[in-house]
Design a protein around this motif. Structure first.
Motif, PDB file in Angstrom:
ATOM      1  N   TYR A 174       0.895  -1.600  -0.026  1.00 46.88           N
ATOM      2  CA  TYR A 174       0.139  -0.325  -0.079  1.00 46.88           C
ATOM      3  C   TYR A 174       0.708   0.969  -0.003  1.00 46.88           C
ATOM      4  O   TYR A 174       1.703   1.520   0.936  1.00 46.88           O
ATOM      5  CB  TYR A 174      -0.867   0.296   1.313  1.00 46.88           C
ATOM      6  CG  TYR A 174      -2.021  -0.724   1.592  1.00 46.88           C
ATOM      7  CD1 TYR A 174      -1.792  -2.032   1.385  1.00 46.88           C
ATOM      8  CD2 TYR A 174      -3.070  -0.373   1.165  1.00 46.88           C
ATOM      9  CE1 TYR A 174      -3.434  -3.126   1.491  1.00 46.88           C
ATOM     10  CE2 TYR A 174      -4.690  -0.676   1.402  1.00 46.88           C
ATOM     11  CZ  TYR A 174      -4.525  -2.502   1.343  1.00 46.88           C
ATOM     12  OH  TYR A 174      -5.949  -3.402   1.485  1.00 46.88           O
ATOM     13  N   VAL A 186      -7.998   0.236   5.244  1.00 48.18           N
ATOM     14  CA  VAL A 186      -7.051  -0.510   4.423  1.00 48.18           C
ATOM     15  C   VAL A 186      -7.279  -1.598   3.911  1.00 48.18           C
ATOM     16  O   VAL A 186      -7.412  -2.275   2.763  1.00 48.18           O
ATOM     17  CB  VAL A 186      -6.302   0.321   4.183  1.00 48.18           C
ATOM     18  CG1 VAL A 186      -5.402   1.221   4.210  1.00 48.18           C
ATOM     19  CG2 VAL A 186      -4.860  -0.838   5.252  1.00 48.18           C
ATOM     20  N   ASN A 283      -9.745   1.079  -0.095  1.00 46.39           N
ATOM     21  CA  ASN A 283      -9.981   2.705   0.771  1.00 46.39           C
ATOM     22  C   ASN A 283     -11.019   2.720   1.191  1.00 46.39           C
ATOM     23  O   ASN A 283     -11.446   2.938   0.353  1.00 46.39           O
ATOM     24  CB  ASN A 283      -9.078   3.933  -0.047  1.00 46.39           C
ATOM     25  CG  ASN A 283      -8.347   4.588   0.809  1.00 46.39           C
ATOM     26  OD1 ASN A 283      -8.931   5.201   2.006  1.00 46.39           O
ATOM     27  ND2 ASN A 283      -7.620   5.622  -0.083  1.00 46.39           N
ATOM     28  N   ALA A 319      -5.177   5.232  -2.386  1.00 44.75           N
ATOM     29  CA  ALA A 319      -4.140   4.125  -1.619  1.00 44.75           C
ATOM     30  C   ALA A 319      -4.383   3.241  -3.686  1.00 44.75           C
ATOM     31  O   ALA A 319      -4.532   3.467  -3.899  1.00 44.75           O
ATOM     32  CB  ALA A 319      -4.686   2.752  -0.845  1.00 44.75           C
ATOM     33  N   LEU A 321      -1.924  -0.066  -4.156  1.00 41.57           N
ATOM     34  CA  LEU A 321      -1.441  -1.109  -4.148  1.00 41.57           C
ATOM     35  C   LEU A 321      -1.181  -1.709  -5.684  1.00 41.57           C
ATOM     36  O   LEU A 321      -1.536  -1.566  -6.601  1.00 41.57           O
ATOM     37  CB  LEU A 321      -3.090  -1.465  -3.603  1.00 41.57           C
ATOM     38  CG  LEU A 321      -3.432  -1.632  -2.400  1.00 41.57           C
ATOM     39  CD1 LEU A 321      -3.594  -0.641  -2.232  1.00 41.57           C
ATOM     40  CD2 LEU A 321      -4.811  -2.842  -2.246  1.00 41.57           C
TER      41      LEU A 321
END
Ligand code: CA
Length: 330
Positions: A174, A186, A283, A319, A321
């Protein structure tokens, strides 16, 4: 038929298609590819669209070096042979990644609609084959009883099982870009009668017991809450980060014994059972005063959340990823 042509032959690993009226009808289709502009087509996929989304659905095709890719619609559930495609993307080995060192493609099991539902699809989080971006301040997606704007994948209701019957593993890197004072979840595991069994937070709030615990100073506490078999939540501080920093998360749910690791630190607890549990990640911005931790405005009132985030100067919540994996016994 719809034929796409690339400038030169490239490795194609996944094909994403957005279907017209894809949320109300299914499309039966085949995908073919060939290395040049003539010669034999090779079938690399056949499938039926989910019928529950107008967004891009990603199909994991047989890997092939292709200059041309053809999507051939067989039929749709409305009984028409019209092919109605609104958007197509090809993903391959040379796709632009979100930065160095990101090796893993986003697993199609997350994005193809077979196991996960997406909450918030504008914009779609799949920005390239290796990267998911969750931006709840943009999606402004709400659910009843929620505490803020979401942008998340969650296990769909038809696939939910008892906590003590579930084995699953999740991991991701993340990268969190957050305004000071922001608080977001998260990853989390929900139950059907118990609201949450596990929650991983990244928060710049006054909540005590963590590495920083000072509101609105740009230092974010990463911590996990696990709900034990006695019904009590156990909080574990994992690390502190600044906006723009990255951290690795892994979650192992071994039939109810959960191990959460973030920033290299772990917490393990056997959690309560529940007959229909589901993992979520992404998120989920919390609409809270970072100093008092009071929820802003009326629950479920999106206008009051907008005011709240504005009042606290919270304008960024992204966020990003990468290195995402998920496997389970679903
Ligand atoms: Ca802080």
């Amino acid at each position: 038929n719809l034929t796409l042509q690339l400038d030169e032959a490239k490795d194609v690993k996944e094909v994403a298609v957005a279907w017209g009226q894809g949320d109300s009808r299914t499309h039966t289709f085949e995908i073919y590819a060939r290395p040049g502009t003539s010669g034999t087509w090779t079938k690399i996929h056949d499938s039926v669209s989910s019928g529950n989304s107008t967004d891009l659905e990603v199909y994991d095709v047989t890997d092939i070096s292709a200059k041309q890719v053809r999507i051939k619609a067989q039929s749709n559930s409305a009984g028409s042979e019209w092919m109605n495609v609104t958007e197509v993307k090809l993903y391959g080995a040379n796709s632009a990644g979100g930065g160095g060192g990101n090796d893993a493609d986003i697993p199609s099991i997350i994005t193809d609609g077979s196991l996960f539902d997406l909450e918030g699809d504008s914009p779609h989080p799949l920005v390239d084959s290796k990267t998911l971006e969750f931006v709840p301040l943009t999606t402004q997606y709400t659910t009843s009883g929620g505490g803020g704007w979401r942008h998340e994948y969650k296990i769909k209701s038809s696939e939910r099982k008892a906590m003590y019957d579930t084995y699953e593993e999740f991991s991701a890197t993340y990268k969190m870009d957050l305004s000071n004072g922001a608080k977001t979840i998260v990853a989390q595991t929900h139950g059907s009668t118990i609201s949450t069994l596990m929650k991983i937070f990244d928060a710049d709030s006054s909540e005590s017991g963590f590495g920083d615990s000072v509101a609105n100073n740009g230092i974010f506490d990463v911590y996990v809450r696990l709900r034990g078999t006695d019904g009590n939540e156990v909080k574990t501080s994992l690390c502190t980060i600044s906006s723009g920093d990255s951290f690795d998360v892994t979650m192992v749910n071994n039939y109810g014994t959960m191990t959460i690791t973030a920033c290299g630190k772990s917490a393990t607890l056997k959690v309560e059972d529940d007959e229909a549990t589901y993992f979520k990640f992404g998120n989920y911005m919390q609409s809270q005063d970072p100093y008092t931790r009071e929820e802003c405005g009326t629950r479920g009132d999106s206008d009051s959340w907008a005011e709240c985030f504005e009042d606290f100067g919270i304008t960024t919540s992204k966020a990003t990823l990468t290195n995402v994996s998920y496997s389970s016994n679903h």
